[in-house]
Design an enzyme around this catalytic site. Sequence first.
Site, mmCIF file in Angstrom:
data_model
loop_
_atom_site.group_PDB
_atom_site.id
_atom_site.type_symbol
_atom_site.label_atom_id
_atom_site.label_comp_id
_atom_site.label_asym_id
_atom_site.label_seq_id
_atom_site.Cartn_x
_atom_site.Cartn_y
_atom_site.Cartn_z
ATOM 1 N N LYS A 39 0.849 -1.198 0.000
ATOM 2 C CA LYS A 39 0.000 0.000 0.000
ATOM 3 C C LYS A 39 0.885 1.249 0.000
ATOM 4 C CE LYS A 39 -0.474 -0.253 5.053
ATOM 5 N NZ LYS A 39 -1.380 -0.653 6.136
ATOM 6 N N ARG A 133 -10.849 -1.016 14.851
ATOM 7 C CA ARG A 133 -10.815 -0.248 13.606
ATOM 8 C C ARG A 133 -11.790 -0.965 12.679
ATOM 9 N NH1 ARG A 133 -5.128 0.728 10.446
ATOM 10 N NH2 ARG A 133 -5.456 -1.482 9.980
ATOM 11 N N TYR A 265 14.787 31.447 3.906
ATOM 12 C CA TYR A 265 13.610 32.164 4.413
ATOM 13 C C TYR A 265 13.810 32.574 5.857
ATOM 14 C CZ TYR A 265 10.965 30.880 0.258
ATOM 15 O OH TYR A 265 10.528 30.739 -1.021
ATOM 16 N N MET A 314 10.323 24.488 -0.150
ATOM 17 C CA MET A 314 9.428 23.514 -0.763
ATOM 18 C C MET A 314 10.204 22.533 -1.653
ATOM 19 S SD MET A 314 5.999 24.180 -3.034
ATOM 20 C CE MET A 314 4.982 24.907 -1.773
HETATM 21 C C1 PLP Z 1 -0.611 -1.568 6.894
HETATM 22 C C2 PLP Z 1 -1.137 -2.867 7.352
HETATM 23 C C3 PLP Z 1 -0.259 -3.956 7.500
HETATM 24 C C4 PLP Z 1 1.225 -3.839 7.379
HETATM 25 O O1 PLP Z 1 1.743 -3.345 8.601
HETATM 26 P P1 PLP Z 1 3.308 -3.301 8.879
HETATM 27 O O2 PLP Z 1 3.390 -2.976 10.318
HETATM 28 O O3 PLP Z 1 3.870 -2.243 7.999
HETATM 29 O O4 PLP Z 1 3.843 -4.642 8.555
HETATM 30 C C5 PLP Z 1 -0.824 -5.181 7.800
HETATM 31 N N1 PLP Z 1 -2.138 -5.324 7.966
HETATM 32 C C6 PLP Z 1 -3.007 -4.303 7.872
HETATM 33 C C7 PLP Z 1 -4.459 -4.543 8.080
HETATM 34 C C8 PLP Z 1 -2.529 -3.043 7.574
HETATM 35 O O5 PLP Z 1 -3.392 -2.022 7.497
#
Ligand code: PLP
Length: 373
Positions: A39, A133, A265, A314
Amino acid sequence: MEQTKSRAWREVDLGALAHNARALQSALAPGCRLMAVVKADAYGHGAAPVARRLEREGVKAFAVACLDEGIALRRAGTGGLILVLGYTPPEQAGLLRRWGLTQTVAGEAHGRALAAQGVPLEVHLALDTGMHRLGVPAEDREAITRLYALPNLKIRGVFSHLCVSDSLEWEDVDFTRRQLERFYGAVKWMKEHGCAPGGTHIQASYGIWNLLPQPCAWARAGIALYGVTSGAAPTRRELGLRPVLSLRARVAMVRTLAPGEGAGYGLAFRAREERQLAVVTIGYADGLPRALAQRGGEVLLAGRRCLMAGRMCMDQLLVDVTGVEGVRPGDAATLIGRDGGAETSAGEVAQRCGTITNELLSRLGARLPVVPV
Ligand SMILES: *Cc1c(COP(=O)(O)O)cnc(C)c1O
């Protein structure tokens, strides 16, 4: 270090990535496979090249945060399982199906709404075991039964997420133990009541570092795959992982400030005596935290650690290179990684900015090309 003509870039060591994948895979229980969490553009490492290299290592399961990331991976040619970990609006069911993505069922209402789209979908059921969550409460056997009775949802997996597995404090270790109990309790009940759980998974990176190998189908490794820990907390296991990402930029020019002159700056940098400043071609719009410059952030130049000077801009920043020989326009400056004998790590930068490596790395912007090495 010089395979690119870019002004600033993310250098991704695919050999280190492959090494990490093998090290993680061999830390798992027999029969448990690595699910690579890619991700947020593979935590800023470039999802497409990362997934491609991992597929060559035999990785057959990937996890992304959202639908668009899943589609981008498929477009880049990634096969195998792609699990969308986050919520997808039910109206997007057609796209999930078209791209062969597996969707997380975030809760009972989400599952019902997905099923109501009339599109057969492969899904994994999230169970809430205490993080609160996503997920159906692991104890809510009725809700689980109702989800299994829905049309269109092909439940291929069941998973949960640990929320304090990065801590070795006894209360946290105990909380994690209870999460595992709730998870395996639900899975056992499901098997006994005609709700085939499919592939199970509960460990993320810290679950691999701090727990015994788990009897699951997958372990979802994100940050560990990229060879760094999230923070400075110790881990139970040492897996010999190697950092994958280096962050580099160019020296645009080196200038001399006369005593009393300021730079940047707010003229926040002041030369008490004559100073040399290098102007480096990376800034906060590239994803580097702006606070880094004021918190003693360092840049490697000519194999030496040099202090950032004044305020980060920036697109550029200033570095005090007084007394450092051989810094010239066009040179590569290292913000994360090694240069000769010197090293500055993602962990060090993250700690200086009061954050974790996950945030630092995942924010490295799209303006920085990924240069595989
Ligand atoms: C982001 C995520 C992971 C990966 O977590 P890490 O600590 O980076 O290994 C695994 N499971 C879920 C549900 C996540 O949201």
